[in-house]
Scaffold this motif. Structure first.
Motif, PDB file in Angstrom:
ATOM      1  N   ARG A 218      35.735  51.072 121.212  1.00  0.00           N
ATOM      2  CA  ARG A 218      35.629  51.041 119.749  1.00  0.00           C
ATOM      3  C   ARG A 218      36.653  51.938 119.068  1.00  0.00           C
ATOM      4  NH1 ARG A 218      30.910  53.387 118.652  1.00  0.00           N
ATOM      5  NH2 ARG A 218      30.126  53.757 120.751  1.00  0.00           N
ATOM      6  N   ILE A 219      37.605  52.461 119.848  1.00  0.00           N
ATOM      7  CA  ILE A 219      38.664  53.296 119.272  1.00  0.00           C
ATOM      8  C   ILE A 219      39.640  52.411 118.489  1.00  0.00           C
ATOM      9  CG2 ILE A 219      40.646  54.753 119.831  1.00  0.00           C
ATOM     10  CD1 ILE A 219      39.065  55.839 122.183  1.00  0.00           C
ATOM     11  N   ARG A 220      40.040  52.884 117.322  1.00  0.00           N
ATOM     12  CA  ARG A 220      41.011  52.167 116.497  1.00  0.00           C
ATOM     13  C   ARG A 220      42.154  53.113 116.134  1.00  0.00           C
ATOM     14  NH1 ARG A 220      38.440  49.003 118.485  1.00  0.00           N
ATOM     15  NH2 ARG A 220      37.309  47.211 117.618  1.00  0.00           N
ATOM     16  N   LEU A 221      43.372  52.571 116.168  1.00  0.00           N
ATOM     17  CA  LEU A 221      44.564  53.363 115.869  1.00  0.00           C
ATOM     18  C   LEU A 221      45.021  53.217 114.427  1.00  0.00           C
ATOM     19  CD1 LEU A 221      46.605  52.700 119.142  1.00  0.00           C
ATOM     20  CD2 LEU A 221      45.048  54.585 118.630  1.00  0.00           C
ATOM     21  N   ASP A 222      44.724  52.095 113.820  1.00  0.00           N
ATOM     22  CA  ASP A 222      45.132  51.856 112.429  1.00  0.00           C
ATOM     23  C   ASP A 222      43.935  52.052 111.512  1.00  0.00           C
ATOM     24  OD1 ASP A 222      47.712  51.203 113.230  1.00  0.00           O
ATOM     25  OD2 ASP A 222      47.171  49.108 113.587  1.00  0.00           O
ATOM     26  N   VAL A 223      44.040  53.087 110.660  1.00  0.00           N
ATOM     27  CA  VAL A 223      42.968  53.398 109.720  1.00  0.00           C
ATOM     28  C   VAL A 223      43.583  53.479 108.326  1.00  0.00           C
ATOM     29  CG1 VAL A 223      41.174  55.054 109.083  1.00  0.00           C
ATOM     30  CG2 VAL A 223      41.752  54.702 111.489  1.00  0.00           C
ATOM     31  N   PRO A 224      42.976  52.865 107.339  1.00  0.00           N
ATOM     32  CA  PRO A 224      43.497  52.985 105.969  1.00  0.00           C
ATOM     33  C   PRO A 224      43.581  54.440 105.541  1.00  0.00           C
ATOM     34  CG  PRO A 224      41.850  51.247 106.116  1.00  0.00           C
ATOM     35  CD  PRO A 224      41.819  51.959 107.419  1.00  0.00           C
ATOM     36  N   ALA A 225      44.711  54.823 104.943  1.00  0.00           N
ATOM     37  CA  ALA A 225      44.928  56.218 104.548  1.00  0.00           C
ATOM     38  C   ALA A 225      43.865  56.708 103.585  1.00  0.00           C
ATOM     39  CB  ALA A 225      46.321  56.369 103.931  1.00  0.00           C
ATOM     40  N   ALA A 226      43.349  55.827 102.764  1.00  0.00           N
ATOM     41  CA  ALA A 226      42.347  56.240 101.776  1.00  0.00           C
ATOM     42  C   ALA A 226      41.040  56.668 102.418  1.00  0.00           C
ATOM     43  CB  ALA A 226      42.098  55.094 100.784  1.00  0.00           C
ATOM     44  N   GLU A 227      40.772  56.235 103.646  1.00  0.00           N
ATOM     45  CA  GLU A 227      39.518  56.579 104.300  1.00  0.00           C
ATOM     46  C   GLU A 227      39.614  57.868 105.108  1.00  0.00           C
ATOM     47  OE1 GLU A 227      37.574  53.414 106.371  1.00  0.00           O
ATOM     48  OE2 GLU A 227      38.512  51.860 105.142  1.00  0.00           O
ATOM     49  N   LEU A 228      40.819  58.398 105.323  1.00  0.00           N
ATOM     50  CA  LEU A 228      40.991  59.614 106.110  1.00  0.00           C
ATOM     51  C   LEU A 228      40.576  60.844 105.304  1.00  0.00           C
ATOM     52  CD1 LEU A 228      44.493  58.874 107.703  1.00  0.00           C
ATOM     53  CD2 LEU A 228      42.256  58.714 108.825  1.00  0.00           C
ATOM     54  N   PRO A 229      40.097  61.899 105.981  1.00  0.00           N
ATOM     55  CA  PRO A 229      39.720  63.125 105.247  1.00  0.00           C
ATOM     56  C   PRO A 229      40.922  63.794 104.590  1.00  0.00           C
ATOM     57  CG  PRO A 229      39.617  63.473 107.621  1.00  0.00           C
ATOM     58  CD  PRO A 229      39.803  62.008 107.422  1.00  0.00           C
ATOM     59  N   VAL A 230      42.095  63.748 105.242  1.00  0.00           N
ATOM     60  CA  VAL A 230      43.368  64.203 104.666  1.00  0.00           C
ATOM     61  C   VAL A 230      44.448  63.246 105.158  1.00  0.00           C
ATOM     62  CG1 VAL A 230      42.776  66.651 104.432  1.00  0.00           C
ATOM     63  CG2 VAL A 230      43.752  65.807 106.582  1.00  0.00           C
ATOM     64  N   PRO A 231      45.505  63.045 104.408  1.00  0.00           N
ATOM     65  CA  PRO A 231      46.584  62.197 104.903  1.00  0.00           C
ATOM     66  C   PRO A 231      47.228  62.782 106.159  1.00  0.00           C
ATOM     67  CG  PRO A 231      46.760  62.517 102.522  1.00  0.00           C
ATOM     68  CD  PRO A 231      45.723  63.473 103.003  1.00  0.00           C
ATOM     69  N   VAL A 232      47.791  61.918 106.987  1.00  0.00           N
ATOM     70  CA  VAL A 232      48.445  62.359 108.217  1.00  0.00           C
ATOM     71  C   VAL A 232      49.705  63.149 107.867  1.00  0.00           C
ATOM     72  CG1 VAL A 232      49.607  61.569 110.310  1.00  0.00           C
ATOM     73  CG2 VAL A 232      47.544  60.408 109.526  1.00  0.00           C
ATOM     74  N   GLY A 233      49.862  64.327 108.510  1.00  0.00           N
ATOM     75  CA  GLY A 233      51.082  65.121 108.378  1.00  0.00           C
ATOM     76  C   GLY A 233      51.163  66.021 107.186  1.00  0.00           C
ATOM     77  N   VAL A 234      50.107  66.166 106.367  1.00  0.00           N
ATOM     78  CA  VAL A 234      50.183  67.028 105.188  1.00  0.00           C
ATOM     79  C   VAL A 234      49.587  68.410 105.438  1.00  0.00           C
ATOM     80  CG1 VAL A 234      50.081  65.031 103.665  1.00  0.00           C
ATOM     81  CG2 VAL A 234      47.975  66.279 104.189  1.00  0.00           C
ATOM     82  N   VAL A 235      48.941  68.609 106.602  1.00  0.00           N
ATOM     83  CA  VAL A 235      48.354  69.898 106.972  1.00  0.00           C
ATOM     84  C   VAL A 235      49.007  70.357 108.270  1.00  0.00           C
ATOM     85  CG1 VAL A 235      46.258  71.126 107.637  1.00  0.00           C
ATOM     86  CG2 VAL A 235      46.171  69.420 105.817  1.00  0.00           C
TER      87      VAL A 235
END
Length: 396
Positions: A218-235
């Motif tokens: 059930r692992i998924r690699l593509d996740v909508p950015a709006a659903e992430l707790p923070v965008p990738v690469g901003v922390v």
């Protein structure tokens, strides 16, 4: 048992002659007999074999043999004479009487075994011997293998664990702590300037859909950015020494508001040595998230610094052996709503010490300050996609 049968059996072996009554039987000539003629010849042979003994007569020669215990009178001479007689028997009669006289094993009937039978017996014996040799060889090889494993295990147990201190997170030095009684007033040292090789971005998404079956499916690699707790690469995050180990996380203004942050200090095999969790608001972290409550050391609009336990040197593990603090894993976790499609959703990163030796070994930098001081955290370099990471925070 009737008296008649008892009398006959009591006198069965009283004959004293050593010559078989069928020894001088004429050798039959001619072709094969019919089954009826063969039975008649066998009956005549059995009466002659009885040599005057009292008999209970039966038309069927097999019944005559069994009723009068005549099978006991068959010795080598009688078998040879019967075998000559059997040369004219039909095949069915030969089969029946060979089985009868041999007690069920026709290969032993009518005298010595044939050359083919002896050859078959030799083949079987040879195969048995080969099988025994193979089994002995297998046992020997098994013993050798077990011996090798024992020697290898002893060598492993007698050898000390690999020293991985060059990969461990090593503090640059113990900072001087100013104390007044039991109250810590300040830590001597400069500003928190990060070691560039100990800075890492949160650039890996871990997402698992809700549902049944193994989580790996059930692992998924593509996740909508709006659903992430923070965008990738901003922390991004780094480690410092200040009253022990510190992990500083830097991102855009207000990134940590309402967030759930988890930091893990682990060995190179990812065996946790310390796990802390910081839940900014109640319910921000997923249910069942493992870790002790983190102590905030420094906080600002874009900076969050959490205290962690980074052991110096080797650590004796509960399960046996030694471990070193080699990696710091950090994550911003989301607490999916009951109606959400996600079971796990987080953005993660990891800080590790590059392989080095001697004077090139990387050290965790230290900084100082007193509670209430505002310090400037500088990461330097282009760690994040939108430029250098840094910001002010107030020491707690």
């Amino acid at each position: 048992m009737s008296e008649d049968l008892r009398s006959r059996r009591a006198a069965f072996f009283r004959k004293g002659s050593r010559t078989s009554p069928v020894a001088d039987q004429p050798r039959p000539t001619g072709g094969r007999w019919s089954e009826a003629e063969a039975d008649r010849q066998i009956r005549t042979f059995l009466i002659r074999l009885a040599d005057g003994r009292q008999l209970v007569h039966r038309e069927d020669p097999v019944e005559l043999l069994r009723e009068n215990d005549l099978l006991l009178l068959f010795g080598p001479q009688e078998e040879e004479a019967f075998a000559e007689l059997a040369l004219r028997f039909p095949d069915e009669t030969v089969t029946r009487w060979a089985t009868l006289l041999s007690g069920g094993d026709r290969t032993e009937a009518f005298g010595p075994r044939s050359r083919a039978e002896r050859r078959d017996e030799a083949t079987i014996l040879r195969e048995l011997q080969v099988g025994v040799r193979k089994r002995v060889a297998s046992v020997f090889l098994l013993l050798v293998a077990v011996g090798g494993l024992v020697v290898g295990a002893r060598a492993l147990l007698s050898t000390g664990p690999e020293d991985r201190s060059d990969r461990a997170l090593r503090f640059a030095g113990v900072a001087d702590v100013v104390r007044e009684g039991e109250q810590v007033l300040a830590v001597e040292g400069g500003a928190p300037v990060a070691e560039p090789v100990l800075v890492a971005p949160a650039d890996r998404v871990v997402a698992v859909l809700r549902g049944d079956g193994p989580p790996d499916d059930r692992i998924r690699l593509d996740v909508p950015a709006a659903e992430l707790p923070v965008p990738v690469g901003v922390v991004a995050a780094t480690v410092f020494e200040h009253r022990g180990g510190q992990v500083a996380l830097v991102g855009p203004d207000g990134w940590w508001a309402g967030a759930c942050v988890r930091v893990t200090v682990a060995t190179g095999m990812l065996r946790p040595l310390d796990v802390v969790v910081h839940e900014v608001a109640e319910g921000a972290c997923p249910d069942g998230l493992v870790g002790r409550s983190a102590r905030v050391t420094c906080v600002g609009r874009s900076v969050l610094m959490l205290a962690v336990d980074i052991p110096q040197g080797s650590v004796e593990l509960d399960e046996g052996g030694l471990g070193w603090a080699e990696v710091v894993r950090f994550a911003v976790e989301a607490a999916p709503a009951p109606a959400s499609a996600w079971e796990v959703l987080s953005v993660r990163g990891a800080i590790s010490v590059p392989a080095a030796s001697g004077d090139e070994a990387v050290a965790v930098p230290a900084f100082g300050g007193a509670p209430g001081d505002v310090v400037r955290v500088e990461f330097g370099g282009d760690v994040l996609a939108d430029g250098p990471a840094g910001g002010d925070c107030t020491l707690a």
